[in-house]
Design an enzyme around this catalytic site. Structure first.
Site, PDB file in Angstrom:
ATOM      1  N   ALA A 139      35.713  42.120  40.626  1.00 10.97           N
ATOM      2  CA  ALA A 139      36.431  42.728  41.748  1.00 10.97           C
ATOM      3  C   ALA A 139      35.601  43.831  42.407  1.00 10.97           C
ATOM      4  O   ALA A 139      35.564  43.955  43.635  1.00 10.97           O
ATOM      5  CB  ALA A 139      37.768  43.289  41.277  1.00 10.97           C
ATOM      6  N   GLU A 159      30.056  52.988  37.182  1.00 15.12           N
ATOM      7  CA  GLU A 159      30.316  52.126  36.027  1.00 15.12           C
ATOM      8  C   GLU A 159      30.093  52.921  34.742  1.00 15.12           C
ATOM      9  O   GLU A 159      29.026  53.524  34.558  1.00 15.12           O
ATOM     10  CB  GLU A 159      29.378  50.912  36.063  1.00 15.12           C
ATOM     11  CG  GLU A 159      29.336  50.077  34.807  1.00 15.12           C
ATOM     12  CD  GLU A 159      30.690  49.506  34.411  1.00 15.12           C
ATOM     13  OE1 GLU A 159      31.121  49.736  33.270  1.00 15.12           O
ATOM     14  OE2 GLU A 159      31.320  48.839  35.270  1.00 15.12           O
ATOM     15  N   ASN A 167      34.689  42.178  32.154  1.00 13.17           N
ATOM     16  CA  ASN A 167      35.212  40.934  31.587  1.00 13.17           C
ATOM     17  C   ASN A 167      34.712  39.703  32.329  1.00 13.17           C
ATOM     18  O   ASN A 167      34.648  38.610  31.759  1.00 13.17           O
ATOM     19  CB  ASN A 167      36.747  40.942  31.613  1.00 13.17           C
ATOM     20  CG  ASN A 167      37.321  41.542  30.354  1.00 13.17           C
ATOM     21  OD1 ASN A 167      36.612  41.807  29.398  1.00 13.17           O
ATOM     22  ND2 ASN A 167      38.608  41.762  30.349  1.00 13.17           N
ATOM     23  N   ALA A 280      34.512  57.452  34.994  1.00 15.09           N
ATOM     24  CA  ALA A 280      35.551  58.062  35.828  1.00 15.09           C
ATOM     25  C   ALA A 280      36.662  58.584  34.926  1.00 15.09           C
ATOM     26  O   ALA A 280      37.104  57.890  34.001  1.00 15.09           O
ATOM     27  CB  ALA A 280      36.103  57.044  36.807  1.00 15.09           C
ATOM     28  N   ARG A 409      48.163  28.581  28.157  1.00 18.47           N
ATOM     29  CA  ARG A 409      47.706  29.379  27.021  1.00 18.47           C
ATOM     30  C   ARG A 409      48.859  30.127  26.362  1.00 18.47           C
ATOM     31  O   ARG A 409      48.832  30.359  25.145  1.00 18.47           O
ATOM     32  CB  ARG A 409      46.593  30.335  27.468  1.00 18.47           C
ATOM     33  CG  ARG A 409      46.932  31.154  28.688  1.00 18.47           C
ATOM     34  CD  ARG A 409      45.712  31.867  29.270  1.00 18.47           C
ATOM     35  NE  ARG A 409      44.667  30.951  29.676  1.00 18.47           N
ATOM     36  CZ  ARG A 409      43.586  31.326  30.352  1.00 18.47           C
ATOM     37  NH1 ARG A 409      43.418  32.586  30.699  1.00 18.47           N
ATOM     38  NH2 ARG A 409      42.659  30.448  30.686  1.00 18.47           N
ATOM     39  N   GLU A 546      42.278  42.918  37.639  1.00 16.05           N
ATOM     40  CA  GLU A 546      43.225  43.026  36.523  1.00 16.05           C
ATOM     41  C   GLU A 546      43.827  44.415  36.377  1.00 16.05           C
ATOM     42  O   GLU A 546      44.807  44.595  35.652  1.00 16.05           O
ATOM     43  CB  GLU A 546      42.531  42.618  35.214  1.00 16.05           C
ATOM     44  CG  GLU A 546      43.503  42.288  34.096  1.00 16.05           C
ATOM     45  CD  GLU A 546      42.808  41.802  32.830  1.00 16.05           C
ATOM     46  OE1 GLU A 546      43.475  41.794  31.779  1.00 16.05           O
ATOM     47  OE2 GLU A 546      41.616  41.443  32.892  1.00 16.05           O
TER      48      GLU A 546
END
Length: 583
Positions: A139, A159, A167, A280, A409, A546
């Site tokens: 994303a 980051e 992920n 962060a 799943r 997510e």
């Protein structure tokens, strides 16, 4: 990708303590619940720079907890940290190992505290960008690329890890999309409404239909964008995942790692700035709007100001046992005994930062398990593509089928948990293995699994004996399944694509469930604005991937996470840019 701002590095260097100016590595030992824990601790100027987990014998999944502790020790530059609930002995053993390394270095807790006091006297380093993005997964990179394509001059990704991808790098990179070019070449009939309906059915009435329709409106154009503008290469074959009524999943060459590398390369070409090892910790708010991000790096306090917006792309919380337990209402337990397929970095920090800034959280109890994972590591098997794309059987310790192997799943996970010792096994015949080139494409995974004792290749009898499964029952199960396949009707579990199980040698491997995806998170609207607890937009704050909730409802269908991150990553950047033009 090593595009770290030179000026920022110079400022960091100027502000760093100069008392010792020495870096060295010391090894320490502690004892956890299962045995010795060994760590390497890198120390510079009375500061803990890095902790490497060298060796341990703790249960699968606990390495993530120790990495979580390492992160806390490094961020605090202190060994005065609490053990983790549910992993007390492991936590204490890890802390003791770090203490042992410090003792060998001749450093005390008082030395660490003095170093912290020196750092607190440093000035805050500030940086301004047009757009600040937190997280360099799928994303984050998509949002950054879109922002640069639209015209933002300075786009910065921060980051916390030393590498990118999150992920997404650990995934297969699969992309579900109706009416895609591979479907057309194979004559598969699909539609937008069928796509939407499948998502809503899987979401069990909890999905935000507006968000689902937004995803559907853009999923096809985004697939072409990835292929034609970004350069993602896809295989000329269509995959079919449980819960989708037809095969509609595009499969990138090289899986998630290649997909992320392609995004990162494009971002670098466009001049996106990526700053690693920078965590962060807080959203800076002013007059009710988000204006920046507080972060820490190498002990320094950094303020990154996004003059036209802040985008959260930090992922979910599957690796945070405390949060899993806090919100779990669906599963018997999500404690430390259940590992995760996720990166240890996925601990919900973006969700918590947004909540502290007033964001509303939704669907936090919707936590997805994945059913086919390595008992030694908790990570999913790539050779499981045989079940998803080709053909395989799932059996329990008694050698009996217990579920439709092509189900979602969630359904397979619930069925797996009910089996003896919550352990199941997948069987792949030689024809499928050869047709999918499994042993060549996933040679390293198969070799590792053989070494771990969780996989075997052999005759059906050899496989049964290896896993202590009754051979006669297993053989009868396959014979019965093949009889149903010949008749075209699964009278046991209603599986529809009944492909016979062929001859050996077979690949057979043991499987457990792991926490895989968290459907809940920060509430957003169709323009990727973050919504507060009163239903209002938080100005200048956007989110994608997510870290958000509402799209997938109770359960995410396989191969929909990448479409989600691409859709709302692009929308977040576009919304920020359009609102910037109005200022």
């Amino acid at each position: 990708m090593k595009k770290i701002l030179l000026a920022l590095l110079l400022m960091l260097s100027a502000c760093a303590p100069q008392s010792i100016n020495n870096t060295d590595t010391f090894q320490g030992e502690g004892f956890g619940k299962q045995g010795k824990i060994i760590v390497d601790v890198v120390i510079k100027d009375d500061k803990i720079e890095h902790i490497e987990l060298v060796k341990h014998s703790e249960v699968p999944g606990f390495s993530g907890k120790m990495i979580q502790l390492a992160d806390e020790i490094i961020s605090k530059n202190s060994i005065d940290v609490d053990t983790i609930a549910g992993a007390t002995l492991t936590s204490q053993g890890f802390i003791d190992a770090v203490k042992d390394a410090l003792t060998q270095a001749g450093i005390t807790q008082e030395d660490l505290m003095n170093a912290n006091m020196q750092e607190q006297q440093q000035k805050i380093i500030e940086q301004h960008s047009d757009l600040v993005i937190v997280g360099s997964g799928g994303a984050g990179f998509v949002a950054a690329i879109q922002a640069k394509q639209l015209g933002f001059e300075k786009v910065t990704i921060i980051e916390k890890m030393a590498f990118n991808g999150g992920n997404t790098r650990m995934s297969g990179g699969e992309y579900a999309c109706y009416n895609n070019w591979v479907q057309e070449s194979e004559g598969i009939i699909d539609s937008k409404e069928a796509f939407i309906e499948d998502i809503l059915i899987s979401g069990q009435g909890r999905s935000n239909e507006t968000l689902v329709r937004t995803l559907a409106d853009h999923v096809l154009e985004n697939a072409y964008w990835l292929r034609d503008e970004i350069g993602v290469q896809y295989k000329d074959e269509q995959s079919w995942y449980g819960g989708h009524r037809v095969a509609r999943t595009l499969w990138p060459v090289g899986d998630g790692p290649a997909y992320v590398n392609t995004l990162a390369q494009k971002a670098e070409e466009l001049g996106v700035e990526v700053i690693y090892n920078t965590k962060a910790v807080e959203i800076i708010m002013e007059n009710g709007q988000a204006i920046g991000i507080k972060a820490v790096s190498d002990g320094n306090s950094l303020h990154f100001y996004g003059d036209s917006g802040i985008i959260l792309a930090t992922g979910g919380f599957s690796a945070n046992v405390e949060m899993r337990q806090q919100y779990n209402t669906q599963w018997p337990t999500l404690d430390a005994s259940i590992p995760t397929t996720n990166s240890p970095a996925i601990v919900g920090d973006g969700i918590l930062m947004a909540q502290a800034a007033g964001a509303n959280l939704i669907d936090m109890d919707a936590i997805q398990l994945y059913p086919i994972n390595n008992p030694a590591t908790g990570n999913y098997y790539f050779v499981d593509y045989a079940r998803l794309i080709g053909n395989a059987l799932l059996v329990n310790k008694d050698g009996e089928r217990f579920v439709d192997e092509k189900e979602t799943r969630e359904i397979i996970s619930r069925a797996a948990i009910e089996q003896k010792d919550a352990m199941i096994y997948e069987i792949i015949d030689d024809q499928v293995a050869k047709s999918m080139n499994l042993e060549e494409d996933y040679a390293s995974e198969i070799a590792r699994c053989l070494d771990q004792g969780v996989l075997i290749k052999g005759s059906l009898k050899e496989c049964a004996e290896f896993f202590d499964i009754p051979y006669e029952t297993l053989a009868a199960t396959i014979e019965h399944y093949n009889e149903m396949a010949a008749q075209g009707v699964d009278t046991d579990f209603n599986r529809t694509d009944l492909i016979p199980i062929g001859d050996g040698p077979y690949l057979m491997f043991a499987c457990i469930v792991s926490v895989h995806h968290t459907m809940g998170g920060v509430q957003i609207d169709e323009n990727a604005h973050v919504i507060d607890t009163k239903g209002n937009i938080i100005p200048n704050l956007y989110a994608a991937g997510e870290v958000t909730g509402g799209i997938h409802g109770a359960n995410r269908l396989g191969s929909l996470s990448i479409p989600d991150t691409v859709c709302f990553g692009r929308i977040a950047a576009a919304t920020a840019y359009n609102e910037h033009l109005k200022k």
